[in-house]
Design an enzyme around this catalytic site. Structure first.
Site, PDB file in Angstrom:
ATOM      1  N   ARG A  18       0.866  -1.176   0.000  1.00 26.34           N
ATOM      2  CA  ARG A  18       0.000   0.000   0.000  1.00 26.34           C
ATOM      3  C   ARG A  18       0.907   1.230   0.000  1.00 26.34           C
ATOM      4  O   ARG A  18       2.048   1.171   0.454  1.00 26.34           O
ATOM      5  CB  ARG A  18      -0.886   0.025   1.249  1.00 26.34           C
ATOM      6  CG  ARG A  18      -1.784  -1.199   1.412  1.00 26.34           C
ATOM      7  CD  ARG A  18      -2.551  -1.114   2.729  1.00 26.34           C
ATOM      8  NE  ARG A  18      -3.478  -2.237   2.911  1.00 26.34           N
ATOM      9  CZ  ARG A  18      -3.191  -3.361   3.572  1.00 26.34           C
ATOM     10  NH1 ARG A  18      -1.982  -3.506   4.125  1.00 26.34           N
ATOM     11  NH2 ARG A  18      -4.075  -4.325   3.684  1.00 26.34           N
TER      12      ARG A  18
ATOM     13  N   LYS B  61      -1.674  -2.370   8.099  1.00 22.14           N
ATOM     14  CA  LYS B  61      -2.814  -1.920   8.886  1.00 22.14           C
ATOM     15  C   LYS B  61      -2.799  -2.577  10.257  1.00 22.14           C
ATOM     16  O   LYS B  61      -2.412  -3.721  10.412  1.00 22.14           O
ATOM     17  CB  LYS B  61      -4.117  -2.255   8.155  1.00 22.14           C
ATOM     18  CG  LYS B  61      -4.366  -1.396   6.908  1.00 22.14           C
ATOM     19  CD  LYS B  61      -5.723  -1.695   6.311  1.00 22.14           C
ATOM     20  CE  LYS B  61      -6.025  -0.768   5.129  1.00 22.14           C
ATOM     21  NZ  LYS B  61      -7.360  -1.044   4.550  1.00 22.14           N
TER      22      LYS B  61
ATOM     23  N   HIS C 139      -2.509   2.624  -6.102  1.00 22.38           N
ATOM     24  CA  HIS C 139      -3.076   1.413  -5.505  1.00 22.38           C
ATOM     25  C   HIS C 139      -3.320   0.335  -6.563  1.00 22.38           C
ATOM     26  O   HIS C 139      -3.310  -0.859  -6.246  1.00 22.38           O
ATOM     27  CB  HIS C 139      -4.376   1.737  -4.777  1.00 22.38           C
ATOM     28  CG  HIS C 139      -4.759   0.707  -3.759  1.00 22.38           C
ATOM     29  ND1 HIS C 139      -4.025   0.478  -2.614  1.00 22.38           N
ATOM     30  CD2 HIS C 139      -5.798  -0.175  -3.725  1.00 22.38           C
ATOM     31  CE1 HIS C 139      -4.592  -0.495  -1.908  1.00 22.38           C
ATOM     32  NE2 HIS C 139      -5.665  -0.899  -2.564  1.00 22.38           N
TER      33      HIS C 139
ATOM     34  N   ARG D  12      -0.652  -2.241  -6.715  1.00 22.01           N
ATOM     35  CA  ARG D  12      -0.791  -3.324  -5.727  1.00 22.01           C
ATOM     36  C   ARG D  12      -1.739  -4.399  -6.267  1.00 22.01           C
ATOM     37  O   ARG D  12      -1.487  -5.589  -6.128  1.00 22.01           O
ATOM     38  CB  ARG D  12      -1.298  -2.740  -4.410  1.00 22.01           C
ATOM     39  CG  ARG D  12      -1.678  -3.752  -3.339  1.00 22.01           C
ATOM     40  CD  ARG D  12      -2.029  -2.996  -2.061  1.00 22.01           C
ATOM     41  NE  ARG D  12      -2.862  -3.739  -1.137  1.00 22.01           N
ATOM     42  CZ  ARG D  12      -2.400  -4.558  -0.200  1.00 22.01           C
ATOM     43  NH1 ARG D  12      -1.103  -4.761  -0.089  1.00 22.01           N
ATOM     44  NH2 ARG D  12      -3.223  -5.172   0.630  1.00 22.01           N
TER      45      ARG D  12
ATOM     46  N   HIS E   6      -3.665  -9.045   4.157  1.00 23.47           N
ATOM     47  CA  HIS E   6      -5.107  -9.016   4.394  1.00 23.47           C
ATOM     48  C   HIS E   6      -5.442  -9.733   5.698  1.00 23.47           C
ATOM     49  O   HIS E   6      -4.894 -10.797   5.980  1.00 23.47           O
ATOM     50  CB  HIS E   6      -5.855  -9.705   3.241  1.00 23.47           C
ATOM     51  CG  HIS E   6      -5.924  -8.870   2.006  1.00 23.47           C
ATOM     52  ND1 HIS E   6      -6.171  -9.405   0.753  1.00 23.47           N
ATOM     53  CD2 HIS E   6      -5.796  -7.532   1.821  1.00 23.47           C
ATOM     54  CE1 HIS E   6      -6.179  -8.434  -0.143  1.00 23.47           C
ATOM     55  NE2 HIS E   6      -5.963  -7.292   0.488  1.00 23.47           N
TER      56      HIS E   6
ATOM     57  N   TYR F  86      -9.455 -11.272  -5.927  1.00 26.51           N
ATOM     58  CA  TYR F  86      -8.514 -11.370  -7.036  1.00 26.51           C
ATOM     59  C   TYR F  86      -8.796 -12.556  -7.947  1.00 26.51           C
ATOM     60  O   TYR F  86      -8.324 -12.595  -9.071  1.00 26.51           O
ATOM     61  CB  TYR F  86      -7.076 -11.398  -6.502  1.00 26.51           C
ATOM     62  CG  TYR F  86      -6.699 -10.056  -5.934  1.00 26.51           C
ATOM     63  CD1 TYR F  86      -6.446  -8.970  -6.768  1.00 26.51           C
ATOM     64  CD2 TYR F  86      -6.669  -9.851  -4.566  1.00 26.51           C
ATOM     65  CE1 TYR F  86      -6.166  -7.724  -6.249  1.00 26.51           C
ATOM     66  CE2 TYR F  86      -6.378  -8.608  -4.038  1.00 26.51           C
ATOM     67  CZ  TYR F  86      -6.129  -7.547  -4.887  1.00 26.51           C
ATOM     68  OH  TYR F  86      -5.859  -6.317  -4.380  1.00 26.51           O
TER      69      TYR F  86
END
Length: 307
Positions: free
Chosen positions: A162, A185, A253, A256, A279, A288
C-alpha cells in the site's frame, strides 16, 4: 463561538471512543477521523431529530427508524451506497462502544445496510507498470526525485505494498536484502519479497538523496527533506498516466492490485497471497479470483472473432 455539540454527553462518549480506537484498537488516523466525524454527524442529527440533549440514555433508546432517518438525510446529501454502508458501519461501532462503556446489554438497533457492488480492481500490465514508473521519473524536477519516484512505484508493483506502507518505511529497513519487513494496517508486520530491480532502484535513490537516512527517519523524503506524502505520489501518477494515455483507474493502488493479479495468474495460492498482501481475512484476497476471471474475459472478447 462555542461548539453546540459540546453540550451533549454523547459527544464526550465519542471523544473517549477516539482514544479507544487510537490507543487500544490501533486504527489508522484516517479511519479514526472518519469514524469520529460520523459520530459527530449522528449526534448533531439526533439533537434535532429527538428534540433533546443526546446522552447515553438517548443512544440506548434508538430504534431502527432513527438510524433509517439519519441515513435518509445522509443519502439526500449525496452519499452513495458504498459510503452509506461505511457510515452505517461506523454508527454501529459507535453505539456498540457506548453500550459497552455503560455496561448495557441487549441488541443494537438492527438496520440492513444498502447493497454495495463488489468492485473488481483492474490490473495494470507489467509493461504499463514499468512505463508508468519511468514516466513519473521523467517528469521529476531533480535527478534524486526522479530516482525516488521510480523506486516508490516499482516497490508498489514489485512487492504489493500500500502507498502508506511504502512511505512508512524507515532507515531501519537498511541494508536491503531479498525481503523487506513491512508494517501494515493495525500495526501488523509481514515479510514481502524485494525484487533485484526494485532493490537497485531504491539503492540508486539513496545514493542520490541529499538527506541522510537515519535508522528512525523516513526512507523516502519529500523535496524539502520531510516525509514523502501520499498525495505527491498520487499527483505524479496522475500526470504520468495522462502522458501515457492510460486509464484513470491507473493509480498507485492499482499497482498493488496488479502485483496480486499477476501472482495469482502465475499459480500463487490464495493463502500465500493473503500473507503477501497483509489481508486480515481470506475474503479480502478472494476478490482477485474475480480479477483474474475478468482479465480472461477481456482476452476472450478481444481475441475471439465472434465475441
Amino acid at each position: 463561538m462555542a461548539d453546540p455539540l459540546a453540550t451533549h454527553e454523547a459527544t464526550a462518549i465519542a471523544r473517549r471512543w477516539h482514544d479507544h480506537l487510537t490507543r487500544e484498537r490501533r486504527r489508522s488516523g484516517h479511519t479514526v477521523r472518519a469514524y469520529i466525524a460520523t459520530a459527530d454527524r449522528l449526534v448533531a442529527f439526533l439533537a434535532g431529530h429527538l428534540g433533546e440533549a443526546v446522552d447515553d440514555g438517548a443512544l440506548a433508546r434508538l430504534a431502527p427508524s432513527d438510524l433509517r432517518a439519519f441515513l435518509t438525510v445522509r443519502r439526500a446529501q449525496g452519499l452513495g451506497n458504498a459510503s452509506a454502508a461505511r457510515e452505517l458501519s461506523a454508527v454501529r461501532a459507535f453505539l456498540a462502544f457506548a453500550a459497552a462503556e455503560a455496561g448495557r446489554e441487549g441488541a443494537l438497533p438492527r438496520l440492513k445496510g444498502p447493497k454495495k457492488p463488489r468492485s473488481v480492481p483492474r490490473p495494470v500490465s507489467p509493461d504499463e507498470a514499468v512505463s508508468l514508473a519511468d514516466q513519473a521519473a521523467e517528469d521529476a524536477s531533480a535527478p534524486w526525485i526522479a530516482a525516488r519516484d521510480l523506486a516508490v512505484l516499482l516497490l508498489l508493483y514489485g512487492s504489493g505494498l500500500r502507498v502508506a506502507e511504502a512511505l512508512g518505511l524507515t532507515g531501519g529497513a537498511l541494508p536491503l536484502g531479498e525481503a523487506l519487513s513491512v508494517t501494515g494496517k493495525r500495526d501488523k508486520t509481514r515479510i514481502v519479497p524485494l525484487l533485484p530491480m526494485v532493490r537497485e532502484a531504491i539503492e540508486h535513490y539513496l545514493a542520490l538523496c541529499p538527506w541522510p537516512v537515519a535508522k528512525d527517519s523516513p526512507l523516502f523524503r519529500g523535496a524539502r527533506g520531510g516525509p514523502l506524502r501520499g498525495e505527491i505520489v498520487r499527483r505524479g501518477v496522475r500526470k504520468a498516466r495522462r502522458a501515457l494515455g492510460l486509464s484513470e483507474r491507473t493509480t498507485p493502488h492499482a499497482l498493488r492490485h496488479s502485483f496480486a493479479t499477476h501472482l495469482l495468474g502465475r499459480g500463487a495460492d490464495l493463502r500465500s497471497l493473503q500473507e503477501l498482501l497483509g489481508h486480515a481475512s481470506l475474503s479480502s484476497t478472494q476478490i482477485y479470483t474475480a480479477v483474474d476471471a475478468a482479465h480472461l474475459m477481456d482476452v476472450y472478447r478481444n481475441a475471439h472473432p465472434r465475441a
